[in-house]
Design a protein around this motif. Structure first.
Motif, short mmCIF file in Angstrom:
data_model
loop_
_atom_site.label_atom_id
_atom_site.label_comp_id
_atom_site.label_asym_id
_atom_site.label_seq_id
_atom_site.Cartn_x
_atom_site.Cartn_y
_atom_site.Cartn_z
N CYS A 88 -18.81 -0.50 -40.00
CA CYS A 88 -19.27 -1.15 -41.23
C CYS A 88 -18.11 -1.31 -42.22
O CYS A 88 -18.30 -1.20 -43.44
CB CYS A 88 -20.40 -0.35 -41.87
SG CYS A 88 -21.95 -0.43 -40.95
N ILE B 227 -18.01 -3.54 -45.91
CA ILE B 227 -19.31 -3.94 -46.43
C ILE B 227 -20.01 -2.71 -47.01
O ILE B 227 -19.65 -1.57 -46.71
CB ILE B 227 -20.21 -4.58 -45.35
CG1 ILE B 227 -20.44 -3.63 -44.17
CG2 ILE B 227 -19.62 -5.89 -44.88
CD1 ILE B 227 -21.43 -4.17 -43.14
N THR C 27 -21.98 -9.26 -45.55
CA THR C 27 -23.00 -8.80 -44.59
C THR C 27 -22.46 -8.41 -43.22
O THR C 27 -23.11 -7.67 -42.49
CB THR C 27 -24.07 -9.90 -44.37
OG1 THR C 27 -23.43 -11.10 -43.91
CG2 THR C 27 -24.82 -10.20 -45.67
N ILE C 28 -21.28 -8.92 -42.87
CA ILE C 28 -20.71 -8.66 -41.54
C ILE C 28 -19.39 -7.90 -41.69
O ILE C 28 -18.53 -8.29 -42.49
CB ILE C 28 -20.45 -9.97 -40.76
CG1 ILE C 28 -21.73 -10.82 -40.71
CG2 ILE C 28 -19.94 -9.67 -39.36
CD1 ILE C 28 -22.90 -10.16 -40.00
N ALA D 208 -25.80 -3.11 -46.89
CA ALA D 208 -25.55 -4.20 -45.94
C ALA D 208 -25.41 -3.68 -44.52
O ALA D 208 -25.83 -4.34 -43.56
CB ALA D 208 -24.30 -4.97 -46.34
N CYS D 209 -24.87 -2.48 -44.38
CA CYS D 209 -24.69 -1.89 -43.06
C CYS D 209 -26.02 -1.69 -42.35
O CYS D 209 -26.12 -1.87 -41.13
CB CYS D 209 -23.94 -0.56 -43.20
SG CYS D 209 -23.53 0.21 -41.61
N ASN E 121 -28.72 -9.41 -39.57
CA ASN E 121 -27.97 -10.46 -40.26
C ASN E 121 -27.01 -11.16 -39.30
O ASN E 121 -26.81 -12.38 -39.39
CB ASN E 121 -27.19 -9.89 -41.44
CG ASN E 121 -28.07 -9.69 -42.67
OD1 ASN E 121 -29.10 -10.34 -42.82
ND2 ASN E 121 -27.66 -8.80 -43.55
N PHE E 122 -26.41 -10.39 -38.40
CA PHE E 122 -25.47 -10.95 -37.42
C PHE E 122 -26.16 -12.06 -36.63
O PHE E 122 -25.61 -13.16 -36.47
CB PHE E 122 -24.99 -9.84 -36.48
CG PHE E 122 -23.97 -10.26 -35.47
CD1 PHE E 122 -22.61 -10.17 -35.75
CD2 PHE E 122 -24.35 -10.75 -34.22
CE1 PHE E 122 -21.66 -10.55 -34.81
CE2 PHE E 122 -23.41 -11.13 -33.27
CZ PHE E 122 -22.06 -11.03 -33.58
N THR F 7 -26.95 -5.09 -40.88
CA THR F 7 -25.88 -5.91 -40.30
C THR F 7 -26.25 -6.48 -38.93
O THR F 7 -25.81 -7.58 -38.56
CB THR F 7 -24.57 -5.10 -40.21
OG1 THR F 7 -23.50 -5.97 -39.87
CG2 THR F 7 -24.66 -4.00 -39.15
#
Length: 435
Positions: free
Chosen positions: A22, A25, A161-162, A29-30, A36-37, A33
């Protein structure tokens, strides 16, 4: 697909065996992730399909030629599309940097792109000649502005996010997956061209492409973005000038912008490959299908490789990829100029377009990963906005010059751009690593 299966797929794609990476970020967000990915991957996949089916380098060039738009307008569509998406970015970055959540700006841009591409399809059905050409260029200007909104914000959202060392892979897998869809579309175009090569055939491609941006907007709305760094509203009327000061004060950033400007040959050369194909091998839509198939195969084969390479060294990725593009351009110039028996061969141009597609995929993966990894927060926003604006101006100038020169020699334009690409390879290699 279950949450566990998604997690396993994420770990497999990113070669992640131990604790989740992570880097760069937030903890919030982790936690999201993984989802989101895949949401960002799907969003960018469908927009890339839309891009391909309305691409100025292939389909739009073909459509404008079909409705008898003049060559000078066809030569301008790539620089207008790209520069129009870049030049406004310094100005709009001032507004964007005040927003803690930025995905909704991307979504608005995506909807506007849907409207613009659909309008090009309507123009193709209704008009011909110079009028059709200018109306399509006008739609493309609107499309480009909408694209600028999405371009600035997408880098921010990915950066929030990434994690680092995952961003290049995200781009690589996106290009590969969209390459599969592009390959299917190209094969369909090749098949349909035998029975249907009317203007309806090309405009339907535009209508279908436009829908991709609506689908993308719906998917992107589900991305979990958390509030990030913001700037307070500024009274400074010279915000553009102040941001451009980055080029003077930041040596690394300035060198990146110079290198990126020289990498443009992989993008600007493509429509001239298409025009050469039409000139020497015929203008049947069957050939258009082969070019799209070649581009799709190039993405499928090369994109995961380029993505992994970009996570290791994005500047070396840029250097290697542009060297391939430049070498292909020089080789095509030699073949077309000195070997008349070869320049009329149908197989030459899909192969050349395939190699150019492989190289351009590496250029894109390298430069996008480099600028995202080079900075954080609003500094990243400023880097993206300033570099894109400068590149947009350069694109407009070089595109105009290319349009003039192309009247005299299409292959000469390809040679000139390729020689600049070799210089770009050297400048990219000299950049410092940021991974």
């Amino acid at each position: 697909m279950s949450k566990t299966a998604i997690e396993k797929l994420y770990r497999f794609l990113n070669n992640e065996d131990g604790e989740r990476v992570c880097t760069d970020i937030s903890d919030e967000a982790c936690e999201h992730t993984v989802t989101n990915f895949f949401r960002i991957l799907l969003t960018h996949t469908v927009t890339k399909l839309g891009d391909t089916l309305s691409n100025p380098k292939t389909v739009l060039t073909w459509l404008m030629s079909y409705v008898n738009a003049p060559v000078y307008l066809i030569s301008l569509i790539v620089p207008i599309r790209e520069s129009g998406a870049m030049i406004p970015q310094i100005a709009i970055s001032k507004y964007i940097s005040q927003k803690p959540i930025r995905k909704w700006i991307w979504i608005f841009g995506s909807v506007l792109q849907f409207i613009s591409i659909a309008a090009i399809g309507l123009v193709g059905l209704s008009y011909k000649g110079v009028l059709a050409g200018w109306l399509m260029v006008g739609c493309l200007v609107v499309f480009s502005f909408a694209r600028s909104l999405s371009s600035v914000t997408s880098k921010d959202v990915i950066g929030k996010t990434i994690a680092k060392t995952r961003r290049g892979k995200l781009g690589g897998y996106t290009a590969a997956l969209s390459g599969v869809l592009v390959l299917v579309a190209g094969l369909l175009i090749t098949y349909k061209s035998e029975t249907d090569a009317s203007v309806d055939f090309y405009t339907n491609l535009m209508f279908f492409a436009s829908i991709m941006w609506l689908v993308a907007a719906l998917i992107y709305a589900s991305v979990k973005e958390f509030p990030g760094e913001t700037e307070s509203p500024s009274e400074d009327e010279n915000v553009v000038v102040s941001k451009l000061e980055l080029l003077k004060t930041n040596t690394q950033f300035r060198n990146f912008v110079i290198a990126r400007a020289l990498l443009l040959c992989s993008s600007l050369s493509a429509p001239f490959y298409v025009l050469l194909a039409q000139k020497h091998a015929g203008s049947e839509s069957f050939l258009l299908g082969l070019l799209i198939v070649a581009n799709g195969i190039a993405s499928i084969i090369s994109s995961p490789f380029w993505g992994k390479q970009a996570d290791k060294s994005s500047k070396n990725t840029m250097a290697r990829a542009i060297t391939i593009a430049a070498t292909m351009g020089i080789a095509l110039f030699v073949i077309v100029t000195f070997f008349e028996s070869f320049r009329n061969q149908l197989w030459l141009y899909p192969i050349a377009f395939f190699i150019l597609g492989v190289a351009h995929g590496g250029v894109r993966a390298g430069r996008k990963t480099y600028v995202v990894d080079m900075a954080n927060g609003n500094e990243r926003t400023n880097y993206v906005a300033v570099s894109n604006t400068i590149i947009g101006v350069i694109l407009l100038i070089t595109g105009g010059l290319s349009a003039l020169v192309s009247v005299l020699s299409i292959e000469g334009v390809i040679l000139g751009l390729s020689l600049l690409g070799l210089l770009g390879a050297y400048r990219s290699y000299k950049l410092p690593d940021v991974e």
